[in-house]
Motif scaffolding. Structure first.
Motif, PDB file in Angstrom:
ATOM      1  N   GLY A   1      -9.624   6.529  -7.479  1.00 44.00           N
ATOM      2  CA  GLY A   1      -9.336   7.962  -7.426  1.00 44.00           C
ATOM      3  C   GLY A   1      -9.510   8.516  -6.029  1.00 44.00           C
ATOM      4  N   GLU A   2     -10.474   7.972  -5.295  1.00 46.37           N
ATOM      5  CA  GLU A   2     -10.687   8.398  -3.909  1.00 46.37           C
ATOM      6  C   GLU A   2      -9.452   8.103  -3.063  1.00 46.37           C
ATOM      7  N   ARG A   3      -8.878   6.919  -3.273  1.00 44.89           N
ATOM      8  CA  ARG A   3      -7.673   6.533  -2.527  1.00 44.89           C
ATOM      9  C   ARG A   3      -6.517   7.473  -2.876  1.00 44.89           C
ATOM     10  N   ALA A   4      -6.377   7.806  -4.153  1.00 45.65           N
ATOM     11  CA  ALA A   4      -5.306   8.710  -4.565  1.00 45.65           C
ATOM     12  C   ALA A   4      -5.478  10.099  -3.949  1.00 45.65           C
ATOM     13  N   LEU A   5      -6.731  10.587  -3.909  1.00 47.08           N
ATOM     14  CA  LEU A   5      -6.987  11.890  -3.299  1.00 47.08           C
ATOM     15  C   LEU A   5      -6.668  11.870  -1.808  1.00 47.08           C
ATOM     16  N   TYR A   6      -7.022  10.772  -1.141  1.00 52.63           N
ATOM     17  CA  TYR A   6      -6.732  10.666   0.292  1.00 52.63           C
ATOM     18  C   TYR A   6      -5.231  10.782   0.532  1.00 52.63           C
ATOM     19  N   HIS A   7      -4.446  10.146  -0.299  1.00 55.79           N
ATOM     20  CA  HIS A   7      -2.984  10.211  -0.157  1.00 55.79           C
ATOM     21  C   HIS A   7      -2.440  11.573  -0.570  1.00 55.79           C
ATOM     22  N   ALA A   8      -3.228  12.330  -1.317  1.00 58.83           N
ATOM     23  CA  ALA A   8      -2.819  13.696  -1.648  1.00 58.83           C
ATOM     24  C   ALA A   8      -3.108  14.653  -0.490  1.00 58.83           C
ATOM     25  N   PHE A   9      -4.213  14.411   0.219  1.00 59.11           N
ATOM     26  CA  PHE A   9      -4.574  15.281   1.342  1.00 59.11           C
ATOM     27  C   PHE A   9      -3.686  15.041   2.559  1.00 59.11           C
ATOM     28  N   TYR A  10      -3.285  13.781   2.778  1.00 60.51           N
ATOM     29  CA  TYR A  10      -2.566  13.406   3.998  1.00 60.51           C
ATOM     30  C   TYR A  10      -1.288  12.652   3.625  1.00 60.51           C
ATOM     31  N   PRO A  11      -0.260  12.706   4.467  1.00 67.28           N
ATOM     32  CA  PRO A  11       0.967  11.940   4.183  1.00 67.28           C
ATOM     33  C   PRO A  11       0.796  10.472   4.562  1.00 67.28           C
ATOM     34  N   ALA A  12      -0.251   9.822   4.011  1.00 66.58           N
ATOM     35  CA  ALA A  12      -0.587   8.446   4.363  1.00 66.58           C
ATOM     36  C   ALA A  12       0.330   7.477   3.627  1.00 66.58           C
ATOM     37  N   ARG A  13       1.034   6.610   4.372  1.00 69.79           N
ATOM     38  CA  ARG A  13       2.022   5.734   3.745  1.00 69.79           C
ATOM     39  C   ARG A  13       1.906   4.278   4.189  1.00 69.79           C
ATOM     40  N   HIS A  14       0.869   3.896   4.910  1.00 66.18           N
ATOM     41  CA  HIS A  14       0.769   2.505   5.320  1.00 66.18           C
ATOM     42  C   HIS A  14       0.648   1.609   4.076  1.00 66.18           C
ATOM     43  N   ALA A  15       1.498   0.588   4.021  1.00 65.69           N
ATOM     44  CA  ALA A  15       1.682  -0.181   2.790  1.00 65.69           C
ATOM     45  C   ALA A  15       0.431  -0.923   2.359  1.00 65.69           C
ATOM     46  N   LEU A  16      -0.360  -1.403   3.302  1.00 59.01           N
ATOM     47  CA  LEU A  16      -1.539  -2.193   2.958  1.00 59.01           C
ATOM     48  C   LEU A  16      -2.525  -1.399   2.115  1.00 59.01           C
ATOM     49  N   TYR A  17      -2.553  -0.069   2.301  1.00 60.75           N
ATOM     50  CA  TYR A  17      -3.490   0.789   1.579  1.00 60.75           C
ATOM     51  C   TYR A  17      -2.845   1.453   0.369  1.00 60.75           C
ATOM     52  N   SER A  18      -1.551   1.263   0.220  1.00 62.83           N
ATOM     53  CA  SER A  18      -0.820   1.909  -0.864  1.00 62.83           C
ATOM     54  C   SER A  18      -0.559   0.976  -2.038  1.00 62.83           C
ATOM     55  N   SER A  19      -0.529  -0.337  -1.784  1.00 67.99           N
ATOM     56  CA  SER A  19      -0.094  -1.294  -2.800  1.00 67.99           C
ATOM     57  C   SER A  19      -1.045  -2.477  -2.886  1.00 67.99           C
ATOM     58  N   ASP A  20      -1.580  -2.723  -4.066  1.00 71.58           N
ATOM     59  CA  ASP A  20      -2.398  -3.913  -4.275  1.00 71.58           C
ATOM     60  C   ASP A  20      -1.575  -5.174  -4.048  1.00 71.58           C
ATOM     61  N   GLU A  21      -0.329  -5.173  -4.514  1.00 71.27           N
ATOM     62  CA  GLU A  21       0.515  -6.359  -4.368  1.00 71.27           C
ATOM     63  C   GLU A  21       0.819  -6.639  -2.899  1.00 71.27           C
ATOM     64  N   PHE A  22       1.087  -5.594  -2.117  1.00 67.69           N
ATOM     65  CA  PHE A  22       1.352  -5.787  -0.694  1.00 67.69           C
ATOM     66  C   PHE A  22       0.094  -6.337  -0.016  1.00 67.69           C
ATOM     67  N   ALA A  23      -1.066  -5.785  -0.359  1.00 68.42           N
ATOM     68  CA  ALA A  23      -2.317  -6.261   0.228  1.00 68.42           C
ATOM     69  C   ALA A  23      -2.562  -7.725  -0.116  1.00 68.42           C
ATOM     70  N   ARG A  24      -2.259  -8.105  -1.362  1.00 67.66           N
ATOM     71  CA  ARG A  24      -2.450  -9.509  -1.751  1.00 67.66           C
ATOM     72  C   ARG A  24      -1.507 -10.424  -0.979  1.00 67.66           C
ATOM     73  N   SER A  25      -0.300  -9.948  -0.696  1.00 67.13           N
ATOM     74  CA  SER A  25       0.643 -10.760   0.079  1.00 67.13           C
ATOM     75  C   SER A  25       0.163 -10.968   1.515  1.00 67.13           C
ATOM     76  N   CYS A  26      -0.807 -10.136   1.948  1.00 67.03           N
ATOM     77  CA  CYS A  26      -1.399 -10.255   3.288  1.00 67.03           C
ATOM     78  C   CYS A  26      -2.764 -10.936   3.243  1.00 67.03           C
ATOM     79  N   GLY A  27      -3.103 -11.528   2.084  1.00 71.98           N
ATOM     80  CA  GLY A  27      -4.325 -12.308   1.973  1.00 71.98           C
ATOM     81  C   GLY A  27      -5.528 -11.576   1.442  1.00 71.98           C
ATOM     82  N   LEU A  28      -5.440 -10.255   1.248  1.00 73.30           N
ATOM     83  CA  LEU A  28      -6.586  -9.483   0.756  1.00 73.30           C
ATOM     84  C   LEU A  28      -6.605  -9.482  -0.768  1.00 73.30           C
TER      85      LEU A  28
END
Length: 343
Positions: free
Chosen positions: A30-57
């Motif tokens: 929920g904290e992550r969702a609120l952060y994206h509500a406050f700011y136009p944050a769109r970096h994929a690594l922080y937006s998608s679990d699947e994208f993060a997993r594709s980068c090893g996280l």
């Protein structure tokens, strides 16, 4: 015996003391969702679990600046409740990603003191560490603030000014163990520009702007439990205006930098920063960046880029200082930091 806490004043600090900040916080998705509500944050690594997993996280972590807010917010009641201004940052390193479910607490060590010539305030330097539930340090940084004195007649302490690095070297950066950008998906990330496409000295106008509102700022400072009076109480400043939290400007500028730096996925180091001029509700934040340095890393497919990020309110892109060497009045933030991106 008084039950309430008026906050620390300049004469309450001693070089070498460690301050244990109250109220650890367990963060969630929920904290992550609120952060994206406050700011136009769109970096994929922080937006998608699947994208993060594709980068090893294992999953998408909290945005690095969001983790900074959580750690910073813990320190405010003890460090800057009676501050006149937050003056700068240095030697900041993100040491481990913060994930939903982590519990974060903070400690600070006082590393410097210097009374101002007026005798009414002084500068306090602290090194703050944010730790997770396993006592692993997730973030380490130095900041200094100008803090009011309780009694202007109280004696000045011995001057201690810490020696700080003007900038971190790329070798100082800590890269998440699992991070691997060799199979990075540029299409999903939103831009084709990789580490090799940027040159030292290049400047990027991030084009977009966002007008700051009172409501979002108040919600953000409450979320991170930032209790500094100048952000809440209109009576705390002589002009009767509520000051927008400097971290709010940092997050907004970082989010705006997506346009031109969409692949600058991870913030790894903070070399320095100045809140050059105040931000108030109604100001429109715009941003531009300059590439200061580049470095290779040992992590697969990962390069490091050192950037200057400047936030302005209606100012001209790439204008920073006047002929007198001082920041132009429209410049709100000058931030020097390292990011990690695919080579």
């Amino acid at each position: 015996m008084a039950k309430t806490n008026p906050g620390r004043f300049f004469e309450d600090y001693t070089v070498g003391e460690t301050i244990y900040h109250a109220v650890p916080r367990t963060v969630s998705g929920g904290e992550r969702a609120l952060y994206h509500a406050f700011y136009p944050a769109r970096h994929a690594l922080y937006s998608s679990d699947e994208f993060a997993r594709s980068c090893g996280l294992p999953s998408a972590p909290l945005d690095d600046i969001e983790a900074f807010h959580v750690v910073f917010g813990k320190t405010v009641p003890d460090i800057s409740l009676n501050a006149l201004a937050n003056l700068g940052y240095a030697e900041g390193r993100w040491l481990k990603p913060v994930y939903a479910g982590d519990t974060i607490h903070s400690t600070s060590e006082v590393i410097g003191l210097k009374q101002n010539s007026s005798g009414k305030s002084g500068v306090v330097w602290v090194r703050t560490r944010g730790m997770n539930q396993c006592s692993e340090v997730v973030l380490d940084y130095v900041r200094w603030a100008m803090v009011r004195k309780r009694d202007p007649e109280s004696p000045a302490p011995e001057v201690v000014i810490p020696e700080l690095k003007p900038a971190l070297e790329a070798a100082d950066l800590v890269i998440p163990d699992e991070l691997d950008f060799t199979n990075y998906d540029f299409t999903l990330a939103g831009e084709p520009h990789r580490w090799g496409d940027y040159r030292v000295g290049e400047q990027i106008d991030h084009v977009d702007g966002v007008t700051v509102e009172e409501a979002e700022h108040m919600m953000a400072t409450r979320l991170w439990q930032n209790t500094a009076k100048v952000h809440f109480d209109v009576g705390a400043r002589p002009d009767g205006r509520r000051l927008i939290y400097g971290g709010h400007v940092i997050s907004m500028a970082r989010a705006l930098s997506f346009n031109g730096l969409a692949n600058a996925q991870i913030v790894a180091g903070l070399n320095g920063g100045a809140h050059a001029n105040p931000c108030y509700a109604g100001d429109t934040i715009k941003a531009w960046s300059e590439v200061l340095d580049k470095a290779e890393t040992s992590a697969p497919g990962v390069g490091a880029l050192r950037l200057r990020l400047v936030a302005t309110k209606g100012g001209e892109a790439f204008a920073l200082r006047g002929t007198d060497g001082k920041y132009l009045p429209e410049v709100m933030l000058d931030l020097d930091y390292w990011v990690l991106m695919p080579v």
